[in-house]
Design an enzyme around this catalytic site. Structure first.
Site, PDB file in Angstrom:
ATOM      1  N   GLU A 150       0.820  -1.215   0.000  1.00  0.00           N
ATOM      2  CA  GLU A 150       0.000   0.000   0.000  1.00  0.00           C
ATOM      3  C   GLU A 150       0.853   1.264   0.000  1.00  0.00           C
ATOM      4  OE1 GLU A 150      -3.266  -0.055   2.727  1.00  0.00           O
ATOM      5  OE2 GLU A 150      -4.011  -1.958   1.952  1.00  0.00           O
ATOM      6  N   LYS A 189     -15.688  -1.899   2.310  1.00  0.00           N
ATOM      7  CA  LYS A 189     -14.968  -2.230   1.080  1.00  0.00           C
ATOM      8  C   LYS A 189     -15.996  -2.788   0.106  1.00  0.00           C
ATOM      9  CE  LYS A 189     -10.530  -3.690   3.130  1.00  0.00           C
ATOM     10  NZ  LYS A 189      -9.887  -4.888   3.727  1.00  0.00           N
TER      11      LYS A 189
HETATM   12  P1  PGA Z   1      -6.596  -6.169   1.896  1.00  0.00           P
HETATM   13  O1  PGA Z   1      -6.061  -5.255   3.064  1.00  0.00           O
HETATM   14  O2  PGA Z   1      -7.121  -5.295   0.835  1.00  0.00           O
HETATM   15  O3  PGA Z   1      -5.382  -6.959   1.502  1.00  0.00           O
HETATM   16  O4  PGA Z   1      -7.673  -7.031   2.514  1.00  0.00           O
HETATM   17  C1  PGA Z   1      -6.675  -4.089   3.492  1.00  0.00           C
HETATM   18  C2  PGA Z   1      -7.110  -4.182   4.933  1.00  0.00           C
HETATM   19  O5  PGA Z   1      -6.962  -5.239   5.584  1.00  0.00           O
HETATM   20  O6  PGA Z   1      -7.659  -3.246   5.459  1.00  0.00           O
HETATM   21 ZN    ZN Z   2      -8.073  -4.568   7.459  1.00  0.00          ZN
END
Ligand code: PGA
Ligand code: ZN
Length: 435
Positions: A208, A340
Site C-alpha cells: 500500500e 470495502k
Molecule cells: P486487503 O487489506 O485489501 O489486503 O484485505 C486491506 C485491509 O486489511 O484493510
Molecule cells: Zn483490514
C-alpha cells in the site's frame, strides 16, 4: 429505449497495483454516454467476503486471470441489464444478484458484478450532469473525509516482517484535506529517517505504499510512528493520532495470536491486554480487526475495554456484510465498520451497510484494497457516504494518489464540509506518549 437506458456493456481484463488481473466494465447508454469502472482486490481477505471469480487456468497469470468474469459481464449480465434505466441502481444491482443466484456471488463473480454496478452509477451521474459524489450521495450529507494513512506495513502486505498489518497516521486536527496531506507527506518522510536511524532493514515500499521495515517487535512500530510524527514537527495525539490494522486473523494459529517474530503466542484475553497497554502508552484512536474474524465470543470484551478510547473496526470480521453488521451491533462486538465495496459486491449493498452503521450510531471507514487500480471511484464514495473517514493506503504509488489527488481537487472546487462536522467522528481523547 430512453436515452438514459443501458444499451451495452463491455468488460476488459486489466491489471491491478500488484500486477494481477482485474475487471474493468464499460457501460454505454442509449443516448451515447459511456462510463467505465475498475475493481480492486484484497490480499488479507476475510472468509465471508463475496467471491472474486478467477479463471484458475494456470497457463495464464498463474490462474488469476479474469476472462470468465469478463465473459459473464458481456454475456449474461449485459443481456439482463439491457434497457434498465442507469439511475435505477437498486434495480440494476438486484437484477445482477438474482441472476447470480448464489449467497456470495460466486457464479458470476463479485468482481464482474461490482465493476458493472460502479460503471452504471458513473454513467447515470454523467447523464444527469452531476459529479459522481453528488449523484452517489442522494439524500446523505456529503462530507470531505479524514484520511487514515498507512505509514508502516507488516503482515501479508510486507512479507510478514512483523505480524501487525498497518500502522497509520490520523491527521484529524488538520484544518483542510490539503493540510492533512502535507502533514502526512512530512511524517512519511520522517519515518524513513527514523527507520534508517534504527538501522531497520527495508527495500522499496509495501503493497500500500508504506514502509515495510524489519523491527525487533510489533510495538517498535508504534515507537517509530510516534517519533516520526514528532520529527515532522507535529504533536502526537494533539494533532495526529495513530490507527492500527491488526488484521489478527492472519496470525491466528491454533486458537492463539501468534507473534512469531517476537516468539510469543497469546490467548484472546492476553492479546486484548496487549492492545490496552498500547492504547495507554500511544495515541491510538482506531483499532481494526483486533481479534480473529470468527471470534464472536471475544469481540464484545475487546469493545467493552477499548471502545471508549479507540474506534473498534471490523474489516475481515464484518466484510461489509449487512447480516454480520446487524449481528455485531446486537452483540456490541465493535463500534465501527470498514467499508470495502468488493467484500459485498454491489453499490446498493455497500450503501445499505453504511446506512445501517449510521442508524446504529456506529462509525464507518470507507476503504481501498491492497490491490488497487487508478480508478478514483472511492474518493467520491467516501464523500457520498458522509461518514467522514477514508483509508486508502500510503502516499506513494499512484493507485493510492488517484484517490487523494481527486480529494485535493474536490476540496477546492466542491464546497464540501470538513470532517469535523461529523458528530463523534473519533473517540474524544488526545493522549501524548507517556514514556
Ligand atoms: P486487503 O487489506 O485489501 O489486503 O484485505 C486491506 C485491509 O486489511 O484493510
Ligand atoms: Zn483490514
Amino acid at each position: 429505449m430512453s436515452k438514459t437506458a443501458i444499451e451495452s456493456i463491455r468488460a476488459f481484463e486489466v491489471l491491478d497495483s500488484r500486477g494481477r488481473p482485474t475487471v474493468e466494465a464499460c457501460v454505454t447508454l442509449a443516448g451515447g454516454v459511456v462510463a467505465a469502472a475498475q475493481v480492486p482486490s484484497g490480499a488479507s481477505t476475510g472468509m465471508s467476503e463475496a467471491c472474486e471469480l478467477r479463471d484458475g487456468d494456470a497457463r495464464r497469470y498463474g490462474g488469476l486471470g479474469v476472462l470468465l468474469a469478463c465473459g459473464h459481464v458481456e454475456g449474461e449480465i449485459a443481456a439482463a441489464l439491457r434497457g434498465f434505466e442507469a439511475a435505477d441502481q437498486a434495480g440494476v444491482d438486484g437484477a445482477m444478484i438474482a441472476l447470480d443466484a448464489t449467497a456470495n456471488k460466486s457464479r458470476l463473480g463479485a468482481n464482474a458484478i461490482l465493476a458493472v454496478s460502479c460503471a452504471v452509477a458513473r454513467a447515470a451521474a454523467l447523464s444527469q450532469g452531476l459529479p459522481l459524489w453528488r449523484y452517489l450521495a442522494g439524500d446523505r450529507q456529503p462530507v470531505l473525509p479524514l484520511p487514515m494513512v498507512n505509514i508502516l506495513s507488516g503482515g501479508l502486505h510486507a512479507a510478514r516482517a512483523m505480524e501487525f498489518q498497518d500502522f497509520l497516521a490520523v491527521p484529524w486536527a488538520a484544518g483542510s484535506f490539503a493540510e492533512a496531506m502535507e502533514w502526512i507527506a512530512a511524517i512519511h518522510r520522517s519515518a524513513r529517517e527514523v527507520l534508517e536511524g534504527r538501522g531497520a532493514y527495508f527495500t522499496g515500499v509495501a503493497d500500500e505504499g508504506g514502509w515495510g521495515p524489519k523491527l525487533a517487535t510489533n510495538e517498535a512500530a508504534l515507537e517509530v510512528l510516534t517519533e516520526s510524527i514528532e520529527r515532522a514537527g507535529l504533536r502526537p495525539g494533539e494533532q495526529v493520532s495513530i490507527a492500527i490494522d491488526v488484521a489478527a486473523s492472519h496470525f491466528f494459529v491454533d486458537g492463539k495470536y501468534d507473534l512469531a517474530s517476537e516468539g510469543r503466542r497469546m490467548a484472546a484475553a492476553e492479546f486484548v491486554e496487549l492492545l490496552e497497554g498500547w492504547c495507554r502508552r500511544y495515541p491510538v484512536v482506531s483499532i481494526e480487526d483486533g481479534l480473529e474474524q470468527n471470534a464472536w465470543g471475544d469481540w464484545p470484551a475487546l469493545t467493552a475495554s477499548l471502545g471508549g478510547w479507540a474506534q473498534i473496526i471490523g474489516d475481515d470480521f464484518l466484510t461489509t456484510n449487512p447480516a454480520r453488521l446487524e449481528r455485531a451491533v446486537g452483540a456490541r462486538a465493535a463500534n465501527a465498520v470498514l467499508v470495502k465495496m468488493n467484500q459485498i459486491g454491489t453499490l446498493t449493498e455497500t450503501f445499505a451497510v453504511v446506512d445501517a452503521a449510521r442508524r446504529a450510531g456506529w462509525r464507518a471507514v470507507v476503504s481501498a484494497r491492497s490491490g488497487e487500480t487508478e480508478d478514483s471511484f472511492l474518493a467520491d464514495l467516501s464523500i457520498a457516504c458522509g461518514m467522514g473517514q477514508l483509508k486508502v493506503g500510503s502516499i506513494t504509488r499512484s493507485e493510492r494518489l488517484a484517490k487523494y489527488n481527486r480529494l485535493l481537487v474536490l476540496e477546492k472546487t466542491a464546497g464540501l464540509p470538513h470532517w469535523s462536522s461529523v458528530p463523534a467522528l473519533l473517540p474524544p481523547r488526545s493522549v501524548t506518549r507517556v514514556s
